[in-house]
Design an enzyme around this catalytic site. Structure first.
Site, PDB file in Angstrom:
ATOM      1  N   ARG A  60       0.829  -1.207   0.000  1.00 44.90           N
ATOM      2  CA  ARG A  60       0.000   0.000   0.000  1.00 44.90           C
ATOM      3  C   ARG A  60       0.870   1.267   0.000  1.00 44.90           C
ATOM      4  O   ARG A  60       0.540   2.260  -0.659  1.00 44.90           O
ATOM      5  CB  ARG A  60      -0.919  -0.024   1.220  1.00 44.90           C
ATOM      6  CG  ARG A  60      -1.967   1.102   1.269  1.00 44.90           C
ATOM      7  CD  ARG A  60      -2.968   0.801   2.375  1.00 44.90           C
ATOM      8  NE  ARG A  60      -4.032   1.795   2.420  1.00 44.90           N
ATOM      9  CZ  ARG A  60      -4.108   2.778   3.323  1.00 44.90           C
ATOM     10  NH1 ARG A  60      -3.156   2.903   4.242  1.00 44.90           N
ATOM     11  NH2 ARG A  60      -5.109   3.630   3.307  1.00 44.90           N
ATOM     12  N   HIS A 115       0.474   4.250  -2.702  1.00 44.49           N
ATOM     13  CA  HIS A 115       0.155   5.609  -2.279  1.00 44.49           C
ATOM     14  C   HIS A 115       1.287   6.586  -2.601  1.00 44.49           C
ATOM     15  O   HIS A 115       1.038   7.784  -2.760  1.00 44.49           O
ATOM     16  CB  HIS A 115      -0.160   5.638  -0.786  1.00 44.49           C
ATOM     17  CG  HIS A 115      -1.542   5.152  -0.468  1.00 44.49           C
ATOM     18  ND1 HIS A 115      -2.261   5.592   0.621  1.00 44.49           N
ATOM     19  CD2 HIS A 115      -2.346   4.280  -1.110  1.00 44.49           C
ATOM     20  CE1 HIS A 115      -3.458   5.003   0.633  1.00 44.49           C
ATOM     21  NE2 HIS A 115      -3.515   4.194  -0.412  1.00 44.49           N
ATOM     22  N   ASP A 116       2.499   6.090  -2.695  1.00 44.84           N
ATOM     23  CA  ASP A 116       3.612   6.952  -3.096  1.00 44.84           C
ATOM     24  C   ASP A 116       3.537   7.264  -4.587  1.00 44.84           C
ATOM     25  O   ASP A 116       3.633   8.430  -5.000  1.00 44.84           O
ATOM     26  CB  ASP A 116       4.943   6.271  -2.771  1.00 44.84           C
ATOM     27  CG  ASP A 116       6.139   7.127  -3.168  1.00 44.84           C
ATOM     28  OD1 ASP A 116       6.166   8.318  -2.801  1.00 44.84           O
ATOM     29  OD2 ASP A 116       7.039   6.616  -3.859  1.00 44.84           O
ATOM     30  N   VAL A 172       1.179   9.981  -6.170  1.00 42.46           N
ATOM     31  CA  VAL A 172       1.381  11.387  -5.799  1.00 42.46           C
ATOM     32  C   VAL A 172       2.779  11.807  -6.245  1.00 42.46           C
ATOM     33  O   VAL A 172       3.776  11.349  -5.700  1.00 42.46           O
ATOM     34  CB  VAL A 172       1.228  11.595  -4.275  1.00 42.46           C
ATOM     35  CG1 VAL A 172       1.355  13.076  -3.922  1.00 42.46           C
ATOM     36  CG2 VAL A 172      -0.106  11.041  -3.784  1.00 42.46           C
ATOM     37  N   ASN A 191      -4.031   8.473   4.195  1.00 43.30           N
ATOM     38  CA  ASN A 191      -2.894   7.939   4.946  1.00 43.30           C
ATOM     39  C   ASN A 191      -2.999   8.094   6.457  1.00 43.30           C
ATOM     40  O   ASN A 191      -2.442   7.289   7.208  1.00 43.30           O
ATOM     41  CB  ASN A 191      -1.600   8.605   4.479  1.00 43.30           C
ATOM     42  CG  ASN A 191      -1.250   8.284   3.046  1.00 43.30           C
ATOM     43  OD1 ASN A 191      -1.471   7.166   2.585  1.00 43.30           O
ATOM     44  ND2 ASN A 191      -0.729   9.259   2.324  1.00 43.30           N
ATOM     45  N   HIS A 205      -5.724  -6.529  -2.693  1.00 41.02           N
ATOM     46  CA  HIS A 205      -6.616  -6.616  -1.538  1.00 41.02           C
ATOM     47  C   HIS A 205      -6.937  -8.061  -1.173  1.00 41.02           C
ATOM     48  O   HIS A 205      -7.769  -8.311  -0.303  1.00 41.02           O
ATOM     49  CB  HIS A 205      -7.902  -5.832  -1.800  1.00 41.02           C
ATOM     50  CG  HIS A 205      -7.724  -4.358  -1.687  1.00 41.02           C
ATOM     51  ND1 HIS A 205      -8.747  -3.454  -1.866  1.00 41.02           N
ATOM     52  CD2 HIS A 205      -6.626  -3.605  -1.401  1.00 41.02           C
ATOM     53  CE1 HIS A 205      -8.301  -2.219  -1.710  1.00 41.02           C
ATOM     54  NE2 HIS A 205      -7.005  -2.290  -1.433  1.00 41.02           N
ATOM     55  N   THR A 206      -6.257  -9.000  -1.805  1.00 41.21           N
ATOM     56  CA  THR A 206      -6.359 -10.387  -1.391  1.00 41.21           C
ATOM     57  C   THR A 206      -5.630 -10.612  -0.074  1.00 41.21           C
ATOM     58  O   THR A 206      -5.771 -11.678   0.541  1.00 41.21           O
ATOM     59  CB  THR A 206      -5.799 -11.330  -2.471  1.00 41.21           C
ATOM     60  OG1 THR A 206      -6.065 -12.675  -2.091  1.00 41.21           O
ATOM     61  CG2 THR A 206      -4.311 -11.144  -2.659  1.00 41.21           C
ATOM     62  N   ASP A 220     -10.150  -9.958   2.487  1.00 41.94           N
ATOM     63  CA  ASP A 220     -10.463 -11.210   1.791  1.00 41.94           C
ATOM     64  C   ASP A 220     -10.858 -12.243   2.842  1.00 41.94           C
ATOM     65  O   ASP A 220     -10.009 -12.736   3.594  1.00 41.94           O
ATOM     66  CB  ASP A 220      -9.237 -11.670   1.005  1.00 41.94           C
ATOM     67  CG  ASP A 220      -9.405 -13.023   0.339  1.00 41.94           C
ATOM     68  OD1 ASP A 220     -10.469 -13.639   0.500  1.00 41.94           O
ATOM     69  OD2 ASP A 220      -8.463 -13.468  -0.348  1.00 41.94           O
ATOM     70  N   SER A 248      -8.941 -16.036   2.455  1.00 37.97           N
ATOM     71  CA  SER A 248      -7.521 -16.284   2.765  1.00 37.97           C
ATOM     72  C   SER A 248      -6.792 -14.962   2.925  1.00 37.97           C
ATOM     73  O   SER A 248      -6.018 -14.566   2.056  1.00 37.97           O
ATOM     74  CB  SER A 248      -6.877 -17.131   1.658  1.00 37.97           C
ATOM     75  OG  SER A 248      -7.108 -16.539   0.383  1.00 37.97           O
TER      76      SER A 248
END
Length: 331
Positions: free
Chosen positions: A66, A70-71, A74, A98, A197-198, A249, A252
Site C-alpha cells: 500500500r 500511495h507513493d 502522488v 494515509n 486486496h487479497t 479477503d 484467505s
C-alpha cells in the site's frame, strides 16, 4: 564479404542481447541492474528485512504494498510519502488516505539503515519502496517480477496530491478509473492492482457507509451479500470503532491468491471500491471473472501492472536526491 557480413551480424547480436536480458530499460532510465556495481546486494538486503517484518506480522506485507501504491499516485514514485513534516514540507502522511492507516515506515527505516551501512548514499528510498512491494507479494505467496531500478528521491511532498489523487473506498467506479487513467494506468491495471486486496485489512471507517447509509438514504448497499453484511455490522457499529479492522479477503486474508476476485462475484467485496469492479462496468466485470477462474492470469497481469505503476514519473539522473534518511531531505 560473407565473413564480414557474418561478423557484423554476430557483433550486432552481442550488442543486442545485454540490452534485452540484462539492462532492459523501463521508461528510459530505469533498469534492473542499476545497482549492479554500486550496491550488488540491494535485493538481498531488502528481502531479508521485509522477510523478518512479515514473519513478525503477516499484515505488514499488505501495508508495504500500500505504501508503494500511495507513493506512486502522488508526484510519481519518488518516496515523497515517506517524508515527515518539517520546514516547508507538509507530510503526505497527514492526508485522508494515509492518516492513522498508512504503516510500515519503521520497516522502510530498517531497510534504509542497513543499506546505508553497506552502500552509503547509493540506494534511493523510492527504490526501497518498489523492492519491498515486490518482496511483500512473494513472501505471501504472490508473483515475483524483475524490478526496474534507478529512481531518485523527491525533495518535496504534496498533501493536496495525496488527498486528490488516491482513490477513496467510497468512490464510484468511474472516479476510480479516472484517477488511474491520470497516472497512465488503464482498466486492466485497475482490476489487477486491486487484487492486492487479497491480503490485509481495512478499517471500519472505510466501509461503514456500505453497511448503514450507502446512498445517503439511510439504507445499506444492496450489492452487499446479506449474511456478510450482517457479520460486518457486528464488528463495525453505526458510530464509533473507526479503527476496528476487518479482513479484505474473507477466504484467505494472509495469502496472496485470487480469492479476492471470487469474493467479488459473490458480492462479498469489503470496500465499495472493490465491489464496483464487478457491479459497475462490463469490462472490469469480465476481468474479475477471468482472474477468479485463472490465478496464473492474475499473477502475470499483476506483475506487469506493478512494473507499469512503478514507472510513474520517476526522478532519474540528476533530479531529486538520494536521501540518507527516508523521513527527511538531505540538509
Amino acid at each position: 564479404m560473407a565473413r564480414l557480413t557474418s561478423f557484423l551480424l554476430l557483433l550486432s547480436l552481442l550488442c543486442f542481447v545485454p540490452l534485452c536480458l540484462c539492462d532492459k530499460s523501463y521508461g528510459g532510465k530505469l533498469f534492473p541492474s542499476f545497482y549492479g556495481h554500486s550496491c550488488p546486494q540491494v535485493n538481498e538486503i531488502v528481502r531479508s528485512v521485509v522477510a523478518n517484518a512479515v514473519a513478525r506480522e503477516t499484515r505488514m506485507a499488505a501495508s508495504l504494498l500500500r505504501l508503494h501504491f500511495h507513493d506512486c499516485f502522488v508526484q510519481g514514485c519518488d518516496g515523497s510519502l515517506l517524508l515527515d513534516s518539517s520546514g516547508r514540507i507538509v507530510s503526505e502522511k497527514n492526508s485522508n488516505p494515509n492518516s492513522r492507516s498508512a504503516r510500515g515506515f519503521d520497516v522502510v527505516d530498517q531497510i534504509k539503515a542497513e543499506l546505508e551501512k553497506q552502500c552509503p548514499g547509493t540506494v534511493s528510498c523510492a527504490d526501497v519502496l518498489t523492492l519491498a512491494a515486490r518482496d511483500s507479494s512473494v513472501l505471501t505467496g504472490g508473483p515475483s517480477w524483475v524490478v526496474p531500478l534507478g529512481r531518485r528521491d523527491s525533495r518535496s511532498a504534496s498533501l493536496s496530491g495525496s488527498n486528490n489523487n488516491i482513490p477513496a473506498p467510497n468512490n464510484t467506479f468511474q472516479t476510480i478509473l479516472s484517477k488511474f487513467n491520470r497516472q497512465g494506468l488503464d482498466v486492466t491495471d485497475l482490476v489487477a492492482l486491486s487484487g492486492s486486496h487479497t491480503i490485509g485489512f481495512s478499517r471500519c471507517t472505510s466501509f461503514r457507509q456500505r453497511l448503514y447509509n450507502q446512498s445517503g438514504n439511510g439504507r445499506p448497499d444492496m450489492t452487499l451479500e446479506q449474511s456478510f453484511a450482517a457479520n460486518l455490522r457486528q464488528r463495525c457499529p453505526r458510530s464509533g470503532g473507526d479503527q476496528i479492522l476487518s479482513v479484505l479477503d474473507i477466504i484467505s486474508a494472509a495469502k496472496f491468491d485470487n480469492s479476492y476476485f471470487k469474493n467479488l462475484i459473490e458480492n462479498m467485496g469489503l470496500l465499495n471500491s472493490d465491489q464496483v469492479l464487478f457491479s459497475s462496468n462490463e469490462k472490469s466485470r469480465e476481468l474479475v471473472k477471468k482472474y477468479a477462474e485463472d490465478q496464473g492470469e492474475f499473477f502475470e497481469q499483476f506483475a506487469k501492472s506493478m512494473i507499469k505503476m512503478g514507472n510513474i514519473s520517476p526522478l532519474t539522473g540528476s533530479s531529486g536526491e538520494i536521501r540518507k534518511n527516508c523521513r527527511k531531505i538531505n540538509s
